[in-house]
Write an enzyme that holds these catalytic residues in place. Structure first.
Site, PDB file in Angstrom:
ATOM      1  N   SER A 239     -12.302  -3.152  -4.518  1.00 53.78           N
ATOM      2  CA  SER A 239     -12.459  -3.067  -2.714  1.00 53.78           C
ATOM      3  C   SER A 239     -12.032  -1.763  -2.133  1.00 53.78           C
ATOM      4  O   SER A 239     -11.164  -1.059  -2.763  1.00 53.78           O
ATOM      5  CB  SER A 239     -12.133  -4.265  -2.042  1.00 53.78           C
ATOM      6  OG  SER A 239     -10.394  -4.175  -2.180  1.00 53.78           O
TER       7      SER A 239
ATOM      8  N   ILE B  23     -10.717   1.634  -0.707  1.00 51.13           N
ATOM      9  CA  ILE B  23     -10.606   2.920  -1.129  1.00 51.13           C
ATOM     10  C   ILE B  23     -10.981   3.098  -2.445  1.00 51.13           C
ATOM     11  O   ILE B  23     -11.822   3.835  -3.026  1.00 51.13           O
ATOM     12  CB  ILE B  23      -9.242   3.564  -0.955  1.00 51.13           C
ATOM     13  CG1 ILE B  23      -8.724   3.698   0.484  1.00 51.13           C
ATOM     14  CG2 ILE B  23      -9.118   4.961  -1.639  1.00 51.13           C
ATOM     15  CD1 ILE B  23      -7.499   4.185   0.835  1.00 51.13           C
TER      16      ILE B  23
ATOM     17  N   ASP C 270      -3.897  -5.974 -14.714  1.00 51.76           N
ATOM     18  CA  ASP C 270      -2.900  -6.103 -13.895  1.00 51.76           C
ATOM     19  C   ASP C 270      -1.702  -5.099 -13.871  1.00 51.76           C
ATOM     20  O   ASP C 270      -1.303  -4.764 -14.757  1.00 51.76           O
ATOM     21  CB  ASP C 270      -2.084  -7.650 -14.140  1.00 51.76           C
ATOM     22  CG  ASP C 270      -0.830  -7.881 -12.920  1.00 51.76           C
ATOM     23  OD1 ASP C 270      -0.695  -6.921 -12.216  1.00 51.76           O
ATOM     24  OD2 ASP C 270      -0.459  -8.779 -13.260  1.00 51.76           O
TER      25      ASP C 270
ATOM     26  N   ASN D  54      -4.925   3.958  -7.766  1.00 51.16           N
ATOM     27  CA  ASN D  54      -5.106   3.355  -6.357  1.00 51.16           C
ATOM     28  C   ASN D  54      -4.671   2.179  -6.225  1.00 51.16           C
ATOM     29  O   ASN D  54      -4.332   1.937  -5.012  1.00 51.16           O
ATOM     30  CB  ASN D  54      -6.702   3.443  -6.000  1.00 51.16           C
ATOM     31  CG  ASN D  54      -6.863   2.847  -4.882  1.00 51.16           C
ATOM     32  OD1 ASN D  54      -6.725   3.128  -3.754  1.00 51.16           O
ATOM     33  ND2 ASN D  54      -7.593   1.530  -5.045  1.00 51.16           N
TER      34      ASN D  54
ATOM     35  N   TYR E 169       7.951  -0.159   1.586  1.00 52.90           N
ATOM     36  CA  TYR E 169       6.756   0.438   1.411  1.00 52.90           C
ATOM     37  C   TYR E 169       6.837   1.767   1.505  1.00 52.90           C
ATOM     38  O   TYR E 169       6.309   2.716   0.485  1.00 52.90           O
ATOM     39  CB  TYR E 169       5.763  -0.093   2.457  1.00 52.90           C
ATOM     40  CG  TYR E 169       4.426   0.524   2.261  1.00 52.90           C
ATOM     41  CD1 TYR E 169       3.309   0.082   1.230  1.00 52.90           C
ATOM     42  CD2 TYR E 169       3.861   1.367   3.106  1.00 52.90           C
ATOM     43  CE1 TYR E 169       2.261   0.624   1.206  1.00 52.90           C
ATOM     44  CE2 TYR E 169       2.770   1.810   3.264  1.00 52.90           C
ATOM     45  CZ  TYR E 169       1.845   1.460   2.190  1.00 52.90           C
ATOM     46  OH  TYR E 169       0.518   2.114   2.037  1.00 52.90           O
TER      47      TYR E 169
ATOM     48  N   LYS F 233       5.939   4.504  -1.756  1.00 51.29           N
ATOM     49  CA  LYS F 233       4.663   5.635  -1.552  1.00 51.29           C
ATOM     50  C   LYS F 233       5.449   7.182  -1.780  1.00 51.29           C
ATOM     51  O   LYS F 233       4.818   7.917  -2.136  1.00 51.29           O
ATOM     52  CB  LYS F 233       4.023   5.698  -0.413  1.00 51.29           C
ATOM     53  CG  LYS F 233       3.119   4.445  -0.223  1.00 51.29           C
ATOM     54  CD  LYS F 233       2.214   4.408  -1.423  1.00 51.29           C
ATOM     55  CE  LYS F 233       1.215   3.169  -1.083  1.00 51.29           C
ATOM     56  NZ  LYS F 233       0.046   3.330  -2.000  1.00 51.29           N
TER      57      LYS F 233
ATOM     58  N   VAL G 228      -6.607   3.217   6.876  1.00 49.38           N
ATOM     59  CA  VAL G 228      -8.273   3.175   6.507  1.00 49.38           C
ATOM     60  C   VAL G 228      -8.798   1.754   6.913  1.00 49.38           C
ATOM     61  O   VAL G 228      -8.169   0.773   6.595  1.00 49.38           O
ATOM     62  CB  VAL G 228      -8.150   3.642   4.905  1.00 49.38           C
ATOM     63  CG1 VAL G 228      -9.644   3.592   4.522  1.00 49.38           C
ATOM     64  CG2 VAL G 228      -7.334   4.882   4.726  1.00 49.38           C
TER      65      VAL G 228
ATOM     66  N   THR H 133     -10.131  -0.866   5.744  1.00 48.54           N
ATOM     67  CA  THR H 133     -10.350  -1.740   4.543  1.00 48.54           C
ATOM     68  C   THR H 133      -9.877  -3.170   4.952  1.00 48.54           C
ATOM     69  O   THR H 133      -9.248  -3.248   5.803  1.00 48.54           O
ATOM     70  CB  THR H 133      -9.455  -0.935   3.341  1.00 48.54           C
ATOM     71  OG1 THR H 133      -8.075  -1.118   3.923  1.00 48.54           O
ATOM     72  CG2 THR H 133      -9.686   0.468   3.019  1.00 48.54           C
TER      73      THR H 133
END
Length: 254
Positions: A17, A19, A60, A87, A152, A156, A185, A187
């Site tokens: 799904s 990106i 996974d 991704n 998070y 990143k 984005v 999504t």
């Protein structure tokens, strides 16, 4: 571009799904043979049905055995990996004083450990070849701190460190390592975040959505296809001198 990627094997994690799907379709549209990975076979099959030469491989990214076996199966079926797009990821926020170790490890296991494991396994067949592209999908949170999402943000930022270190390791080999750092984005992740923000703050869904759109400098959500276009550019002609970079896709300076 026309068939610039003809016959090259691209492996895209989190390709079911958002990106990942957009990148997979873009690469396949330029002639690449694409393996999309993810935990849900149904979502992967939807991606495969949407474009040519796309193949599903359940994986996974938090499970080393799964990553090793799935990557080996993709290589056996479609040849060495020429393009790896890391991704797969989770986007969850939490105040640090409310963050337990399980939450922290869950984010790191997907976003950072997953990138490490999948890139490592793709490199097994990519090393020693004269051309290769590794692209990590980080975030604007990889460039600056994201309020209310320190775990998070750390995950990143770690992806950028991984990419930059690898770019130094493979200088001059024909392999390049770069990161894409999109803002918010359009999504399913953003849709879920709207619901989370609204429930946590009492905002209306419209107000919660505005929190994200207003964070992008051009005042709208980034389209998945815009991120995919940047990935294509990194795989296209003249991209060989772009290496170890964090490319912002957020409508302006992050």
């Amino acid at each position: 571009m026309t068939d610039t990627l003809d016959g090259k094997h691209a492996l895209v994690t989190g390709g079911g799904s958002g990106i990942g799907r957009a990148v997979a379709l873009a690469l396949a549209g330029e002639g690449a043979i694409v393996t999309v990975t993810g935990r849900r076979a149904e979502a992967l099959e939807e991606t495969c049905a949407a474009g040519p030469c796309i193949h599903a491989q359940v994986m996974d990214v938090t499970d080393e055995d799964s990553v090793v076996a799935a990557t080996a199966a993709a290589v056996a079926a479609r040849g060495p990996v020429d393009i790896h797009v890391a991704n797969a990821g989770r986007a969850e926020g939490n105040a640090l004083h409310k963050t337990d170790l399980a939450f922290w490890r869950r984010l790191m296991a997907t976003n950072l450990d997953g990138a490490f494991l999948t890139i490592r396994e793709s490199l097994r067949s990519m090393r020693g070849r004269s051309w290769g592209r590794v692209i990590a999908v980080s975030s604007m949170a990889g460039i600056r701190g994201l309020r209310g999402a320190s775990a998070y943000t750390a995950s990143k930022h770690g992806m950028l460190g991984l990419v930059r270190g690898l770019s130094e390791d493979y200088l001059g080999t024909g392999l390049t390592f770069n990161a894409l750092c999109p803002g918010y984005v359009d999504t399913p992740i953003v849709t879920r975040n709207v619901e989370t923000i609204a429930a946590r703050t009492g905002m209306s869904p419209t107000e919660a959505a505005a929190v994200m759109t207003d964070s992008n400098r051009h005042g709208r959500l980034v389209a998945p296809g815009e991120v995919a276009a940047a990935a294509l550019w990194l795989c296209g002609p003249g991209s060989g001198s772009v290496n170890g970079q964090a490319i912002e896709i957020a409508g302006g300076q992050v």
